[in-house]
Design an enzyme around this catalytic site. Structure first.
Site, PDB file in Angstrom:
ATOM      1  N   HIS A 169      -1.304   1.892  -4.178  1.00  0.00           N
ATOM      2  CA  HIS A 169      -1.405   2.514  -4.583  1.00  0.00           C
ATOM      3  C   HIS A 169      -0.855   3.827  -5.015  1.00  0.00           C
ATOM      4  O   HIS A 169      -1.240   5.265  -4.707  1.00  0.00           O
ATOM      5  CB  HIS A 169      -1.727   3.499  -2.958  1.00  0.00           C
ATOM      6  CG  HIS A 169      -2.890   2.386  -2.281  1.00  0.00           C
ATOM      7  ND1 HIS A 169      -2.587   2.666  -0.016  1.00  0.00           N
ATOM      8  CD2 HIS A 169      -3.651   1.869  -2.442  1.00  0.00           C
ATOM      9  CE1 HIS A 169      -3.791   1.656  -0.510  1.00  0.00           C
ATOM     10  NE2 HIS A 169      -4.653   1.388  -1.662  1.00  0.00           N
ATOM     11  N   GLN A 205       0.747  -1.752   0.194  1.00  0.00           N
ATOM     12  CA  GLN A 205       0.126   0.002  -0.284  1.00  0.00           C
ATOM     13  C   GLN A 205       0.792   1.419  -0.127  1.00  0.00           C
ATOM     14  O   GLN A 205       0.331   2.256   0.133  1.00  0.00           O
ATOM     15  CB  GLN A 205      -1.256   0.290   1.107  1.00  0.00           C
ATOM     16  CG  GLN A 205      -1.814  -1.361   1.623  1.00  0.00           C
ATOM     17  CD  GLN A 205      -2.385  -1.467   2.098  1.00  0.00           C
ATOM     18  OE1 GLN A 205      -3.894  -0.331   2.586  1.00  0.00           O
ATOM     19  NE2 GLN A 205      -2.741  -2.015   3.054  1.00  0.00           N
ATOM     20  N   CYS A 226      -0.771  13.068 -16.355  1.00  0.00           N
ATOM     21  CA  CYS A 226      -1.645  13.757 -16.961  1.00  0.00           C
ATOM     22  C   CYS A 226      -2.940  14.019 -17.006  1.00  0.00           C
ATOM     23  O   CYS A 226      -3.191  12.766 -17.429  1.00  0.00           O
ATOM     24  CB  CYS A 226      -1.201  13.812 -18.204  1.00  0.00           C
ATOM     25  SG  CYS A 226      -1.903  15.973 -19.540  1.00  0.00           S
TER      26      CYS A 226
END
Length: 254
Positions: A126, A108, A134
């Site tokens: 994560h 994580q 972008c």
């Protein structure tokens, strides 16, 4: 460190036979490296908690503030190093790979310390502090620049008395893909966002084939990661938990 398993001798025997080991890690693994978690009491940057900043709505309202926060975290991480836990996991993977066995790390954490320690099979569910995405073209790219853009140099002090500098959006990190120039955001999973479906699919495949699961340094309260080990245990896979104390998932592993 407390080890929750009914019999250490039995664990050693299971570990010796395991062919595909999945190691689930969280913030506790990086604690000894001095990585701030922004969780719990005192987990503030300036006057905000992480959930006040790590959210799409926060970025839409004030991208300058959010980028100051992440610039600070990036700069801090550039001064940190893998600790013995990261190194031990990487060494385990390297040693077992020579025996034809597999170790995967499902983390994580967004600090990349597992990779820097030498782990090869790492799934960062994560995201990473050192990748950008972008918001215009969607391009994801590694970025280790310090500072990430000139306008953020020297910015991001966590002092509660520090004042937001309100950097114009055109001076924040921008996409360098030809003809784009869109605003960049950290390529991390924010509160209210779902995990990348491709990464989640890969993780589920690893959990489906693992024959041993280790839970290391995670409180098992963030979903869906909190479900991974209990799901493995439910299908009969041995699960061992290495934490400083019990967690909400501990009873699932006994």
């Amino acid at each position: 460190m407390i080890f929750f398993y009914t019999d250490m001798a039995a664990f050693r025997e299971i570990f010796a036979k395991a062919k595909h080991i999945a190691i689930l890690t969280g913030a506790g693994v990086s604690a000894e490296s001095g990585v701030p978690t922004f969780r719990g009491a005192g987990g503030f940057w300036r006057k905000w908690q992480a959930q006040d900043l790590a959210a799409p709505e926060a970025f839409s309202r004030n991208p300058s503030r959010v980028w100051e926060f992440y610039h600070y975290r990036r700069e801090v991480m550039l001064t940190k190093n893998p600790n013995p836990a990261h190194l031990a996991i990487a060494e385990c993977e390297a040693r077992l790979s020579k025996q034809g066995r597999t170790v995967v790390v499902i983390t994580q954490n967004i600090d990349e310390l597992h990779t820097r320690a030498g782990s090869k099979n790492v799934f960062e569910i994560h995201g990473s502090l050192f990748k950008t995405r972008c918001i215009n073209c969607g391009n994801v790219k590694e970025n280790y620049r310090s500072p990430i853009c000139p306008a953020l140099e020297g910015r991001g002090a966590p002092d509660p008395d520090a004042v937001d500098v309100q950097i114009p959006v055109e001076h924040l990190p921008r996409c360098e893909e030809k003809g784009c120039n869109g605003l960049l955001r950290p390529n991390v999973v924010w509160f209210g966002e779902t995990l990348d479906s491709d990464i989640l699919s890969q993780v589920e495949k690893q959990l489906d084939v693992c024959d041993l699961c280790l839970v290391v340094g995670t409180s098992s309260i963030v979903y869906p990661a909190a479900l991974f080990a209990p799901q493995a245990a439910a299908r009969g896979v041995p699960v061992a938990e290495f934490n400083m104390g019990t967690t909400t998932a501990t009873d699932s592993f006994k």
